[in-house]
Design a protein around this motif. Structure first.
Motif, PDB file in Angstrom:
ATOM      1  N   LEU A   1       2.847  -4.102   5.235  1.00  6.16           N
ATOM      2  CA  LEU A   1       2.475  -3.099   5.774  1.00  6.16           C
ATOM      3  C   LEU A   1       2.673  -1.608   5.077  1.00  6.16           C
ATOM      4  O   LEU A   1       2.084  -0.741   4.947  1.00  6.16           O
ATOM      5  N   ALA A   2       4.208  -1.605   4.997  1.00 13.34           N
ATOM      6  CA  ALA A   2       4.558  -0.448   4.437  1.00 13.34           C
ATOM      7  C   ALA A   2       4.116  -0.081   2.965  1.00 13.34           C
ATOM      8  O   ALA A   2       4.036   0.950   2.556  1.00 13.34           O
ATOM      9  N   ALA A   3       3.896  -1.310   2.094  1.00 10.45           N
ATOM     10  CA  ALA A   3       3.663  -1.010   0.789  1.00 10.45           C
ATOM     11  C   ALA A   3       2.082  -0.927   0.833  1.00 10.45           C
ATOM     12  O   ALA A   3       1.681   0.214  -0.309  1.00 10.45           O
ATOM     13  N   THR A   4       1.062  -1.226   1.794  1.00 16.18           N
ATOM     14  CA  THR A   4      -0.120  -0.833   1.684  1.00 16.18           C
ATOM     15  C   THR A   4      -0.670   0.269   2.524  1.00 16.18           C
ATOM     16  O   THR A   4      -1.693   0.794   2.437  1.00 16.18           O
ATOM     17  N   GLY A   5       0.221   0.633   3.509  1.00 14.66           N
ATOM     18  CA  GLY A   5       0.048   1.768   4.533  1.00 14.66           C
ATOM     19  C   GLY A   5      -1.198   1.193   5.634  1.00 14.66           C
ATOM     20  O   GLY A   5      -1.605   2.046   6.017  1.00 14.66           O
ATOM     21  N   ILE A   6      -1.209  -0.047   6.061  1.00 15.04           N
ATOM     22  CA  ILE A   6      -2.046  -0.731   6.870  1.00 15.04           C
ATOM     23  C   ILE A   6      -1.511  -0.135   8.220  1.00 15.04           C
ATOM     24  O   ILE A   6      -0.277  -0.145   8.420  1.00 15.04           O
ATOM     25  N   ASP A   7      -2.224   0.268   9.223  1.00 15.63           N
ATOM     26  CA  ASP A   7      -1.875   0.455  10.633  1.00 15.63           C
ATOM     27  C   ASP A   7      -1.144  -0.698  11.148  1.00 15.63           C
ATOM     28  O   ASP A   7      -1.725  -2.087  11.193  1.00 15.63           O
ATOM     29  N   PRO A   8       0.082  -0.687  11.840  1.00 12.59           N
ATOM     30  CA  PRO A   8       0.684  -1.852  12.117  1.00 12.59           C
ATOM     31  C   PRO A   8      -0.089  -2.545  13.334  1.00 12.59           C
ATOM     32  O   PRO A   8      -0.020  -3.785  13.896  1.00 12.59           O
TER      33      PRO A   8
END
Length: 510
Positions: free
Chosen positions: A70-77
């Motif tokens: 999630l941190a690497a792709t910037g996806i909403d948690p």
């Protein structure tokens, strides 16, 4: 075949069906682990393979994305956990075909119940083992669904195959009892059950073929967009291979989507989206290359695709009509009407089932709603197939109009009407004078006639006697001053004629 052997073979079929499906996923992942591509973790291979196998058997799978991803792709948690439920139906089709083959073999061996129970129980046991050993922190599914749905995908086709196998050879039990009940039905109604089942099989195969043709046509027509999405993925050789294999597993699902598009209701590719021949409205789509075949816009000409299911119904009606018994009287309408309505209703049910198994989620958010709707697809397919069936199945058979006309004439004139349609030729007795050739000319000069010694005797009467000299000898016997001769006198004159002929033939020749 011995029942124990049938049970063992059915159990072997169940093992091969389960192991084959899992091996399709596990083998490539194992190769990646062996060659160390991407630093795979062996502990994750079995849960990942089982999850794909479960998904292919209609079991929803819950995915949880790790925090590092999630941190690497910037996806909403908030989207870190989602359900994947759109099934790659190639796995389900493989299992169903294996199960049906096993059931048919058991039925033809005379042990349908034994083979069905053995295979189903073994496959259910294997499904339980896979479900209880494959859950992981990032990939999980409901245990009871992971056992029930794969077991049903083997149990139901195996049962159908066992019934069909027993129907072919007989079982001295319920199948033969049903066959006897059908044989005792009136002649016009006896073939109705088999015609309905045959018609359902024909319409199902025909509609699947239509969906496959539309998929191929879409991929060819929009090949540029498909290739562009492949290039945009920036995948290496292994990545492109994995993408291609994944899309191949979803090929049956795409065929059912294409069938829904052809029938008219279309399918969805996300919430508030629609892909139909009348209009197309889609939003942002995942970069899956095969989705490049989805048209950006539609034309009114695409509405003509509805004629394809109608054509399938017409072809089915032609096949069924050719297998109906023909009678001297006009065919009754009620059995044909029942066959047409039953095939159409069952085809609609198959369409609803196809929509259910090809609907699901392919991601979080709006991608949780994809696939066709069961109700509209069932109604559209049922009506379109019914129209095609009615064209050939309910129309009069060639020659029925003539039979109806002859029936009406017999009802008016009774037995006086002949069975043939042309007037009988009157009998004319043989007239000897009409066929007689008369005395032949005795000259044989060219152009003056035919000599009497070569004149054919085919026209003499049935009571004339063949004498030497032809017609002259006969005239010699008949010329008796008009007196009536008895048999002795006739024989005497005949002997005299023969003697005169012998003297003439034995005389000196010049």
């Amino acid at each position: 075949m011995h029942r124990l052997l049938v049970a063992l073979l059915a159990a072997l079929d169940a093992v091969l069906a389960a192991a084959g499906g899992i091996a399709v996923v596990l083998a490539p992942l194992t190769l990646l682990w062996v060659f160390g591509v991407g630093d795979p973790d062996w502990a994750a291979l079995w849960p990942a393979s089982a999850a794909v196998w479960h998904l292919g058997h209609l079991v929803p799978v819950t995915l949880t994305l790790p925090d590092t991803y999630l941190a690497a792709t910037g996806i909403d948690p908030a989207l870190a956990t989602f359900t994947l439920s759109l099934a790659p139906l190639a796995f389900a089709a493989f299992t169903a075909l294996f199960a049906a083959r096993s059931g048919v073999r058991a039925g033809e061996a005379g042990a349908a119940l034994t083979g069905w129970l053995s295979g189903s129980l073994v496959f259910a046991a294997l499904s339980s083992i896979v479900a209880l050993t494959s859950n992981a922190a990032l990939v999980a599914s409901e245990t009871w669904l992971a056992i029930l749905l794969p077991s049903l995908l083997f149990l139901v086709p195996s049962f159908i195959g066992a019934v069909l196998g027993a129907w072919r050879v007989g079982d001295d039990g319920p199948v033969d009892a049903v066959r006897g009940w059908i044989d005792r039905m009136p002649r016009a109604w006896a073939p109705v059950p088999s015609l309905v089942l045959r018609g359902l099989a024909l319409t199902t195969l025909g509609l699947v073929a239509v969906g496959a043709i539309v998929v191929v046509a879409g991929l060819v027509a929009r090949s540029t967009q498909v290739i562009g999405l492949y290039q945009a993925s920036n995948a290496d050789g292994i990545g492109a291979t994995v993408i291609a294999l994944g899309q191949l597993m979803y090929l049956p699902t795409l065929v059912l989507w294409a069938l829904a598009f052809t029938a008219g209701p279309g399918f969805a590719l996300g919430t508030d989206s629609a892909v139909t021949p009348a209009a197309t409205q889609v939003g942002a789509l995942p970069g899956i290359p095969v989705l490049g075949a989805v048209p950006d816009s539609t034309s009114s000409w695409l509405l003509l695709l509805v004629l394809l299911p109608v054509g399938v119904g017409a072809l089915t009606g032609w096949v069924l009509r050719s297998r109906m018994p023909s009678t001297a009287d006009p065919e009754p309408l009620a059995p044909r009407l029942v066959v047409a309505a039953s095939v159409a209703v069952l085809t609609g049910g198959v369409g609803a089932l196809a929509a259910v198994v090809s609907t699901g989620a392919i991601g979080p958010g709006r991608l949780a709603d994809t696939g066709p709707q069961p109700g509209p697809l069932a109604l559209a397919l049922g009506l379109e197939v019914l129209v095609g069936l009615a064209i050939l199945l309910l129309s009069p058979r060639l020659g029925d109009a003539d039979r109806e006309e002859r029936t009406d004439l017999r009802a008016d004139h009774g037995d006086e009407l002949p069975s043939f349609s042309f007037a009988p030729r009157a009998h004319v007795p043989f007239d000897r004078d009409d066929h007689a050739t008369g005395p032949a000319p005795s000259v044989s000069a060219p152009g003056t006639g035919i000599a009497h010694d070569v004149w054919p005797s085919a026209y003499r009467g049935p009571d004339e006697v063949a004498l030497p000299g032809g017609r002259a000898g006969t005239d010699a016997v008949a010329a008796a001053d008009g007196a009536i001769l008895d048999d002795d006198e006739v024989q005497a004159r005949i002997r005299a004629a023969w003697a005169a002929t012998d003297e003439r033939d034995s005389g000196p020749r010049s």
